[in-house]
Design an enzyme around this catalytic site. Sequence first.
Site, PDB file in Angstrom:
ATOM      1  N   GLY A 138       0.885  -1.093   0.230  1.00 55.88           N
ATOM      2  CA  GLY A 138      -0.066  -0.101   0.210  1.00 55.88           C
ATOM      3  C   GLY A 138       0.772   1.188   0.061  1.00 55.88           C
ATOM      4  O   GLY A 138       2.189   1.184   0.497  1.00 55.88           O
ATOM      5  N   GLN A 173       2.954  10.263   1.800  1.00 54.27           N
ATOM      6  CA  GLN A 173       4.220   9.375   1.684  1.00 54.27           C
ATOM      7  C   GLN A 173       4.884   9.973   0.561  1.00 54.27           C
ATOM      8  O   GLN A 173       6.348   9.718   0.611  1.00 54.27           O
ATOM      9  CB  GLN A 173       4.044   7.845   1.521  1.00 54.27           C
ATOM     10  N   CYS A 192       6.017   0.043   7.429  1.00 54.39           N
ATOM     11  CA  CYS A 192       5.676   1.094   6.674  1.00 54.39           C
ATOM     12  C   CYS A 192       6.932   1.527   6.076  1.00 54.39           C
ATOM     13  O   CYS A 192       7.997   1.746   6.488  1.00 54.39           O
ATOM     14  CB  CYS A 192       5.378   2.532   7.753  1.00 54.39           C
ATOM     15  N   LEU A 193       6.661   1.920   4.594  1.00 49.85           N
ATOM     16  CA  LEU A 193       7.675   2.410   3.717  1.00 49.85           C
ATOM     17  C   LEU A 193       8.371   3.523   4.394  1.00 49.85           C
ATOM     18  O   LEU A 193       9.373   3.901   3.890  1.00 49.85           O
ATOM     19  CB  LEU A 193       7.021   2.341   2.369  1.00 49.85           C
ATOM     20  N   HIS A 218      -4.497   1.100   7.619  1.00 43.98           N
ATOM     21  CA  HIS A 218      -3.078   1.761   7.662  1.00 43.98           C
ATOM     22  C   HIS A 218      -3.074   2.710   6.783  1.00 43.98           C
ATOM     23  O   HIS A 218      -2.392   3.844   7.165  1.00 43.98           O
ATOM     24  CB  HIS A 218      -1.946   0.744   7.499  1.00 43.98           C
ATOM     25  N   GLU A 219      -3.272   2.647   5.506  1.00 42.95           N
ATOM     26  CA  GLU A 219      -3.272   3.654   4.603  1.00 42.95           C
ATOM     27  C   GLU A 219      -4.250   4.929   4.999  1.00 42.95           C
ATOM     28  O   GLU A 219      -3.779   6.167   4.775  1.00 42.95           O
ATOM     29  CB  GLU A 219      -3.611   3.390   3.255  1.00 42.95           C
ATOM     30  N   HIS A 250      -2.801   7.247   7.279  1.00 45.30           N
ATOM     31  CA  HIS A 250      -1.787   7.961   7.016  1.00 45.30           C
ATOM     32  C   HIS A 250      -2.445   9.287   6.423  1.00 45.30           C
ATOM     33  O   HIS A 250      -1.861  10.618   6.542  1.00 45.30           O
ATOM     34  CB  HIS A 250      -1.299   7.579   5.734  1.00 45.30           C
TER      35      HIS A 250
HETATM   36  O1  GNR Z   1       4.249  -2.550   2.535  1.00 46.81           O
HETATM   37  C1  GNR Z   1       3.593  -2.304   3.569  1.00 46.81           C
HETATM   38  N1  GNR Z   1       3.255  -3.598   4.424  1.00 46.81           N
HETATM   39  C2  GNR Z   1       2.517  -3.459   5.348  1.00 46.81           C
HETATM   40  C3  GNR Z   1       2.472  -4.647   6.225  1.00 46.81           C
HETATM   41  C4  GNR Z   1       1.548  -4.652   7.426  1.00 46.81           C
HETATM   42  C5  GNR Z   1       0.728  -3.447   7.421  1.00 46.81           C
HETATM   43  C6  GNR Z   1       0.702  -2.481   6.753  1.00 46.81           C
HETATM   44  C7  GNR Z   1       1.412  -2.479   5.545  1.00 46.81           C
HETATM   45  S1  GNR Z   1       1.547  -0.906   4.573  1.00 46.81           S
HETATM   46  C8  GNR Z   1       3.096  -1.184   3.937  1.00 46.81           C
HETATM   47  C9  GNR Z   1       3.373  -0.059   3.138  1.00 46.81           C
HETATM   48  C10 GNR Z   1       3.013   1.317   3.699  1.00 46.81           C
HETATM   49  O2  GNR Z   1       3.834   1.960   4.403  1.00 46.81           O
HETATM   50  N2  GNR Z   1       1.853   1.928   3.086  1.00 46.81           N
HETATM   51  O3  GNR Z   1       1.635   3.110   4.017  1.00 46.81           O
HETATM   52 NI    NI Z   2       2.665   3.197   5.747  1.00 52.09          NI
END
Ligand code: GNR
Ligand code: NI
Length: 172
Positions: A45, A50, A94-95, A136-137, A140
């Site tokens: 995601g 980001q 999270c990236l 999670h997204e 953000h």
């Molecule tokens: O790549 C991602 N893996 C992930 C693993 C567990 C819960 C959420 C994520 S999202 C993350 C990519 C990211 O930072 N998206 O905002």
């Molecule tokens: Ni993230």
Amino acid sequence: MKRNILIHPDPRLKKVCAPVADLSDALRTLADDMLETMYEAPGIGLAAPQVGVLDRLIVLDCIKEEGATPRPTVMFNPKVVAASDETNVYDEGCLSIPEQYGEVTRPAVVDVTWIDRDGNQQSETFDGLWATCVQHEIDHLNGKLFIDYLKPLRRQMITRKMQKLKREMARG
Ligand code: GNR
Ligand code: NI
């Protein structure tokens, strides 16, 4: 075109993003760039803040099995309209916080509405990894990171590691 992913701490990752009023070519290009950036990372995601854009736009594809058909998903103005009482714990990453992980508890099943890449209103029920990722997204877009769910000491430790990483990246 691949875009640069911001690393925490960054003030842009703490902002509440603005709803998208009208789809434009620029927004569709941004969504395509975000998908390319996400797949290349690789991640499941990515949210517009980001890559430094404070609009309510996320992309995701939680199909990880090799050989399975990808499902690139673009969501403008995504909204959780219902959430289960049942919860799931997932070791999230999270990236924008590379190589750091922590367990986050979230509703296991969520109903989400959004506007798709063609401007059509959509709604769907997500469970499993899709439910975790879409929440999670959307976090953000509200300036919230998964580390905000962790204990303050663990959060502080991760933030200090990221400050050090950014200093090292800046030195080259
Ligand atoms: O790549 C991602 N893996 C992930 C693993 C567990 C819960 C959420 C994520 S999202 C993350 C990519 C990211 O930072 N998206 O905002
Ligand atoms: Ni993230």
